[in-house]
Design a protein around this motif. Structure first.
Motif, PDB file in Angstrom:
ATOM      1  N   TRP A 182       0.809  -1.224   0.000  1.00  0.00           N
ATOM      2  CA  TRP A 182       0.000   0.000   0.000  1.00  0.00           C
ATOM      3  C   TRP A 182       0.841   1.273   0.000  1.00  0.00           C
ATOM      4  O   TRP A 182       0.636   2.183  -0.818  1.00  0.00           O
ATOM      5  CB  TRP A 182      -0.937   0.015   1.208  1.00  0.00           C
ATOM      6  N   ASP A 183       1.777   1.398   0.943  1.00  0.00           N
ATOM      7  CA  ASP A 183       2.548   2.640   1.049  1.00  0.00           C
ATOM      8  C   ASP A 183       3.474   2.844  -0.141  1.00  0.00           C
ATOM      9  O   ASP A 183       3.730   3.980  -0.553  1.00  0.00           O
ATOM     10  CB  ASP A 183       3.360   2.663   2.349  1.00  0.00           C
ATOM     11  N   MET A 184       3.987   1.747  -0.724  1.00  0.00           N
ATOM     12  CA  MET A 184       4.841   1.890  -1.892  1.00  0.00           C
ATOM     13  C   MET A 184       4.060   2.441  -3.078  1.00  0.00           C
ATOM     14  O   MET A 184       4.572   3.246  -3.859  1.00  0.00           O
ATOM     15  CB  MET A 184       5.455   0.535  -2.264  1.00  0.00           C
ATOM     16  N   VAL A 185       2.810   2.013  -3.212  1.00  0.00           N
ATOM     17  CA  VAL A 185       1.952   2.548  -4.273  1.00  0.00           C
ATOM     18  C   VAL A 185       1.776   4.044  -4.082  1.00  0.00           C
ATOM     19  O   VAL A 185       1.881   4.833  -5.027  1.00  0.00           O
ATOM     20  CB  VAL A 185       0.582   1.837  -4.281  1.00  0.00           C
ATOM     21  N   ASP A 195       5.063  11.393   5.962  1.00  0.00           N
ATOM     22  CA  ASP A 195       4.632  10.510   7.039  1.00  0.00           C
ATOM     23  C   ASP A 195       4.615   9.037   6.635  1.00  0.00           C
ATOM     24  O   ASP A 195       4.117   8.203   7.373  1.00  0.00           O
ATOM     25  CB  ASP A 195       3.236  10.923   7.534  1.00  0.00           C
ATOM     26  N   LEU A 196       5.166   8.724   5.437  1.00  0.00           N
ATOM     27  CA  LEU A 196       5.274   7.321   5.060  1.00  0.00           C
ATOM     28  C   LEU A 196       6.406   6.659   5.842  1.00  0.00           C
ATOM     29  O   LEU A 196       7.309   7.320   6.360  1.00  0.00           O
ATOM     30  CB  LEU A 196       5.509   7.199   3.552  1.00  0.00           C
ATOM     31  N   SER A 197       6.381   5.340   5.919  1.00  0.00           N
ATOM     32  CA  SER A 197       7.320   4.612   6.774  1.00  0.00           C
ATOM     33  C   SER A 197       8.747   4.647   6.240  1.00  0.00           C
ATOM     34  O   SER A 197       8.983   4.863   5.043  1.00  0.00           O
ATOM     35  CB  SER A 197       6.869   3.152   6.912  1.00  0.00           C
ATOM     36  N   LYS A 198       9.696   4.376   7.140  1.00  0.00           N
ATOM     37  CA  LYS A 198      11.105   4.322   6.748  1.00  0.00           C
ATOM     38  C   LYS A 198      11.348   3.197   5.750  1.00  0.00           C
ATOM     39  O   LYS A 198      12.160   3.337   4.828  1.00  0.00           O
ATOM     40  CB  LYS A 198      11.983   4.133   7.992  1.00  0.00           C
ATOM     41  N   ALA A 199      10.678   2.084   5.936  1.00  0.00           N
ATOM     42  CA  ALA A 199      10.837   0.960   5.014  1.00  0.00           C
ATOM     43  C   ALA A 199      10.415   1.354   3.599  1.00  0.00           C
ATOM     44  O   ALA A 199      11.038   0.939   2.611  1.00  0.00           O
ATOM     45  CB  ALA A 199      10.018  -0.230   5.493  1.00  0.00           C
ATOM     46  N   THR A 200       9.363   2.170   3.499  1.00  0.00           N
ATOM     47  CA  THR A 200       8.902   2.634   2.197  1.00  0.00           C
ATOM     48  C   THR A 200       9.973   3.485   1.525  1.00  0.00           C
ATOM     49  O   THR A 200      10.254   3.324   0.326  1.00  0.00           O
ATOM     50  CB  THR A 200       7.605   3.459   2.344  1.00  0.00           C
ATOM     51  N   TYR A 201      10.594   4.372   2.289  1.00  0.00           N
ATOM     52  CA  TYR A 201      11.668   5.204   1.747  1.00  0.00           C
ATOM     53  C   TYR A 201      12.838   4.334   1.278  1.00  0.00           C
ATOM     54  O   TYR A 201      13.435   4.602   0.229  1.00  0.00           O
ATOM     55  CB  TYR A 201      12.162   6.193   2.809  1.00  0.00           C
ATOM     56  N   THR A 202      13.169   3.313   2.048  1.00  0.00           N
ATOM     57  CA  THR A 202      14.295   2.451   1.699  1.00  0.00           C
ATOM     58  C   THR A 202      14.050   1.712   0.382  1.00  0.00           C
ATOM     59  O   THR A 202      14.894   1.722  -0.527  1.00  0.00           O
ATOM     60  CB  THR A 202      14.549   1.424   2.817  1.00  0.00           C
ATOM     61  N   VAL A 203      12.876   1.081   0.273  1.00  0.00           N
ATOM     62  CA  VAL A 203      12.553   0.329  -0.946  1.00  0.00           C
ATOM     63  C   VAL A 203      12.458   1.263  -2.141  1.00  0.00           C
ATOM     64  O   VAL A 203      12.939   0.942  -3.236  1.00  0.00           O
ATOM     65  CB  VAL A 203      11.236  -0.459  -0.763  1.00  0.00           C
ATOM     66  N   PHE A 204      11.860   2.428  -1.931  1.00  0.00           N
ATOM     67  CA  PHE A 204      11.720   3.389  -3.028  1.00  0.00           C
ATOM     68  C   PHE A 204      13.086   3.874  -3.512  1.00  0.00           C
ATOM     69  O   PHE A 204      13.319   4.005  -4.719  1.00  0.00           O
ATOM     70  CB  PHE A 204      10.879   4.579  -2.571  1.00  0.00           C
TER      71      PHE A 204
END
Length: 491
Positions: free
Chosen positions: A401-404, A456-465
């Motif tokens: 969801w957050d990656m989208v 406000d998205l998660s740190k994991a989302t930033y990492t993958v992105f």
């Protein structure tokens, strides 16, 4: 260094982009066919947008924000509305199939366009996978209510699961229904855009009827007590990571990506300078009205605490409200149709973006080869469907969801900046739709709201992105920079 910078910043002219999109008719081996009217376009936008955001994402978003998830829908809707208006202006002057990618190529430059294209590919692939996973839950609910059978757990749960202690591998498990759904979408898309659009329009009308049915019943059990406490986590989560109105808005935001799917059809629309901006705006109005109505009805009918982990949430609500299984059966059937529509149109959008990028030489030419009879990009469609089906079958939706949202928000922000650039770069360009309040007001507001949600998205989302964009940059310098058709023309 200066020469490299100039190559990265080279732009296409509006006329070149329109011509490349097949704006002058004719059908060569790499052109699409203009068969879609305004009604089909609006149905395309509504079909891609209304679906998982209501049928599935509330289960993810309500635990983050409580009843204040209604604010989250409004914030996400505001960001989508501001950006939709920016899309409408660019679409009215650049009738292309690549959506934000094509607009960025004209306004800012090739390298920025390639990065935006990578964001769009991430957005559409994961969105299609996420919606297909949501379809699995409602299909199981429908089979249970209709025939008293359930799909075995090992055939409707992913291999990779997000658990309390990190990633968990459930050997022998895979989610079969998403793979079946994506295969059906692939079959339809290979038959051509007009056939897919006709099927989609029928499914959209059914889904709107189902949502009206849900709201009418849910409002009979409406209780203001379900809205207390209304905003338990505040705007930013009150120190709790992943909580708050903004966190929920980031999760919900993927529900609005269908609005930019309208822009991906620019090369297949009759009179695109008029119909694409109109299609975006009409679809936006329908979507926002439907989302807010259903969200308020759902929150009023059930306490916020009961949304967490609830499968086929809206169907479960109807069963509780009525004490009967038939309303849940009807809604589950409608959701099966609805999410089919979302997945179909989202995959369609991705194939058209890949088509546009390949047409410019930045990825291999196989992605723009079309079937001479159906004028559908066959290789492109098959590759996309295999990728989407595998993700839907083996990966937990909690990762998606957050990656989208991240991919969508970055692309939306660049489109908004593109409006400002084009106002100064081509002030006399013919625009079928022009933003009110000057060149800066709405685009700047759009960028700020998108940035606010991204923060406000998660740190994991930033990492993958970051990893994804790093791979995209590598791909550009290894292939795109050398094969760019714009560079080879010497433009």
């Amino acid at each position: 260094m200066s020469s490299l910078f100039n190559r990265l910043m080279r732009t296409k002219s509006v006329d070149a982009e329109a011509g490349a999109a097949g704006a002058h008719g004719g059908h060569s081996g790499d052109e699409l066919n203009r068969t879609l009217g305004l009604f089909s376009l609006v149905m395309l936008g509504v079909g891609a947008t209304i679906g998982t955001g209501i049928f599935f994402a509330m289960v993810e978003a309500v635990p983050k924000a409580g009843p204040a998830v209604i604010y989250s829908f409004l914030i996400a809707g505001l960001a989508a509305a501001l950006t939709a208006l920016c899309y409408a202006e660019l679409a009215s002057s650049i009738p292309a199939s690549g959506s934000a990618y094509s607009y960025t190529y004209v306004a800012i430059g090739e390298f920025a366009a390639y990065i935006v294209g990578a964001c769009l590919l991430l957005e559409y692939a994961l969105a299609a996978s996420a919606t297909s996973i949501g379809w699995s839950e409602y299909l199981n609910s429908f089979l249970n209510h209709a025939f008293g059978v359930e799909i075995p757990d090992y055939l409707r749960s992913p291999l990779i699961v997000s658990g309390e202690h990190g990633n968990e591998i459930h050997w022998g498990h895979f989610n079969l229904p998403p793979m079946i759904l994506v295969s059906m979408c692939c079959f339809l898309l290979l038959r051509g855009a007009s056939e897919s659009a006709a099927v989609n329009a029928i499914m959209v009308l059914i889904k709107i009827g189902i949502l009206v049915f849900f709201s009418a019943i849910a409002f009979t059990a409406f209780s203001t007590e379900h809205f207390k406490p209304f905003n338990p986590y505040g705007l930013m989560g009150n120190g709790q990571e992943g909580k708050g109105v903004l966190a929920a808005a980031g999760t919900i935001f993927f529900s609005f990506i269908g609005l930019d799917t309208v822009a991906t059809a620019g090369a297949e629309v009759k009179n695109p300078k008029r119909n694409v901006p109109l299609g975006i705006i009409i679809a936006l109005l329908i979507v926002v009205a439907a989302y807010i109505t259903v969200a308020v009805a759902a929150m009023g009918a059930q306490p916020a605490a009961e949304f967490s982990g609830q499968e086929a949430g809206l169907a479960a609500i109807l069963e509780k409200v009525t004490g009967s299984g038939w309303p849940a059966l009807l809604l589950s059937a409608g959701a099966v149709i609805s999410v089919f529509s979302v997945t179909l149109v989202t995959i369609y959008g991705q194939t058209r973006i890949l088509f546009a990028i390949s047409r410019d030489g930045l990825i291999p030419e196989k992605f723009r080869t079309v079937n001479p009879r159906t004028l559908a990009p066959v290789f492109n469609t098959v590759v996309v469907c295999i990728f989407v089906g595998l993700i839907g079958g083996f990966v937990d939706s909690g990762y998606l969801w957050d990656m989208v949202s991240m991919g969508t928000l970055v692309a939306f922000s660049v489109v908004s900046i593109g409006v400002i650039v084009m106002r100064y770069k081509a002030p006399d360009m013919v625009r079928g739709f022009k933003l009110p309040f000057g060149a800066w007001t709405i685009p700047t507001a759009s960028v700020l709201v998108c940035g606010w949600i991204i923060s406000d998205l998660s740190k994991a989302t930033y990492t993958v992105f970051t990893i994804w964009i790093g791979l995209a940059i590598l791909g550009y310098f290894m292939y795109g920079l050398r094969h760019s058709k714009l560079a080879n023309k010497g433009d």
